[in-house]
Write a protein that holds these residues in place. Sequence first.
Motif, short mmCIF file in Angstrom:
data_model
loop_
_atom_site.label_atom_id
_atom_site.label_comp_id
_atom_site.label_asym_id
_atom_site.label_seq_id
_atom_site.Cartn_x
_atom_site.Cartn_y
_atom_site.Cartn_z
N ILE B 108 -32.30 7.72 -2.44
CA ILE B 108 -30.88 7.84 -1.84
C ILE B 108 -29.98 8.12 -2.74
N ALA B 109 -30.02 7.50 -3.99
CA ALA B 109 -29.16 7.68 -5.17
C ALA B 109 -28.98 9.18 -5.24
N MET B 113 -25.72 11.39 -4.56
CA MET B 113 -24.90 11.89 -5.71
C MET B 113 -23.73 12.66 -5.85
N PRO B 114 -23.73 13.59 -4.83
CA PRO B 114 -22.59 14.72 -4.71
C PRO B 114 -21.26 14.08 -4.34
N ASP B 115 -21.38 12.69 -3.68
CA ASP B 115 -20.24 11.92 -3.45
C ASP B 115 -19.75 10.74 -4.19
N ASN B 120 -25.08 10.89 -13.46
CA ASN B 120 -26.21 10.14 -13.89
C ASN B 120 -27.12 9.43 -12.87
N VAL B 121 -28.53 9.88 -12.70
CA VAL B 121 -29.02 9.37 -11.77
C VAL B 121 -29.54 7.87 -11.86
N MET B 125 -28.56 5.01 -9.09
CA MET B 125 -29.56 4.15 -8.93
C MET B 125 -29.17 2.71 -8.84
N ARG B 126 -28.35 2.53 -10.11
CA ARG B 126 -27.68 1.00 -10.27
C ARG B 126 -26.90 0.62 -9.06
N MET B 127 -26.00 1.76 -8.59
CA MET B 127 -25.15 1.38 -7.49
C MET B 127 -25.85 1.23 -6.28
N VAL B 128 -26.88 2.03 -6.10
CA VAL B 128 -27.59 1.81 -4.81
C VAL B 128 -28.28 0.45 -4.73
N ALA B 129 -29.02 0.12 -5.81
CA ALA B 129 -29.75 -1.22 -6.00
C ALA B 129 -28.61 -2.49 -5.82
N GLY B 130 -27.43 -2.12 -6.36
CA GLY B 130 -26.39 -3.18 -6.18
C GLY B 130 -26.11 -3.36 -4.77
N THR B 131 -25.93 -2.20 -4.24
CA THR B 131 -25.47 -2.21 -2.51
C THR B 131 -26.51 -3.13 -1.74
#
Lengths: 272, 148
Positions: B108-109, B113-115, B120-121, B125-131
């Motif tokens: 998903i990360a 990424m383009p948005d 930095n992957v 990934m930290r953002m996706v995991a946080g969500t």
Amino acid sequence: MFYTSYTFTGPTESLAILSAFLFQDGFECIEERPQEIEAYAPGTEVGLSAVVKNFMAKNKIQYTSRRVANENWNAIWEADYQAVAIGNECLIRAAHHPVPQQGVTYDLVIQPKMSFGTGHHPTTYLMVSALLHYGATGKSVLDFGTGTGVLAILAKKMGATEVLGIDIDPNSLENAAENLQVNGCQEVHLALGDLDLVKEGRYAMVLANVSRNTILERWHALLALLAHDGILIISGFYASDQAYFDKQGADSGLTMDWSQAKDEWLAMAFRR
Amino acid sequence: MAKEVTGFIRLQVKGGAANPSPPIGPALGSKGVNIMEFCKQFNARTQDRAGKILPVVITVYSDKSFEFIVKTPPVAIQLMEVTKAKKGSAEPNRKKVASVTWQQVEDIAKEKMPDLNTNNVTSAMRMVAGTARSMGITVSGNAPWDNN
């Protein structure tokens, strides 16, 4: 007809998640603004689900709701749109534009009111070009996704014997009826619904300016309504999608008889 | 001369399903944009992603013309699809409704990424995991960066 608007305010990250829950609850579209999102439901207030309510409570999201009457939201654009000339023969204009003095064979007056079909869009332009190319004198015409009714009106003015315009959008149908009146084309029949409501009849000309998927999904239904030696004219898709229709046509044993592109859009005509 | 930008409109719309009902109608109409022109273009451009929830950013110019960019589906939506969780958890910290793997978080990360404001992957990934955590979705196993 009215809607209930919900505006949710809170931290941006939380609103992004709330949006996903709102889609799960059946909301169709969301507008995002700084620190708030707005969604609408048709009719009276719908209860928000427990998931949404609990998420709001835990993430400091507030909401307000208000009733919004349906209106012509396109009114600002429609108030001063430019008339569109297609070749030398056809002019599509608003009632407030001057009546053309000379040289225009078909003068169409269209007040769109959020319906599609004013000639500004390349696909309408191309469909009109196709109609002018083939002529409609003495033909029966089916206009699938009639919108403003612009193509049905033109077909009638060109001498079509029988014209039926259908659309799944009640607003469009109401608007098409008004435009038929203004253009003196009350003999054009209108019906609300999809192709399956056209129970009988084989049309010498079937028009479909909708979308790629809509045409592909209804390809056989469209052909079933097309008379022998009839013409199917399609648009509403990009030139890059042409291969889909080349294949459909070949698979159905139809020959592509005409095509024209404008900007990135394409119209194609197939003869049965 | 470059056209003057008069505003941005941000919407989430299902692919192939834009229509003039609110919020699209009032959001565009109030800026004098031809609503039907937008709907026709958006729907044609998203035929391959019909039914997917797509964020779209519309730039409106002073002459009422517009341009728009369609982004990848929101992270929360992608997480829901991956977990097939019918509903998010009403109590994210107590009742976990679903879980995803770190591989899924990475997928998903990368798609998103383009948005995102990062190249930095790991950050993505930290953002996706946080969500996911905010939605009550567990990320199973150790984060790849915890294994070293």
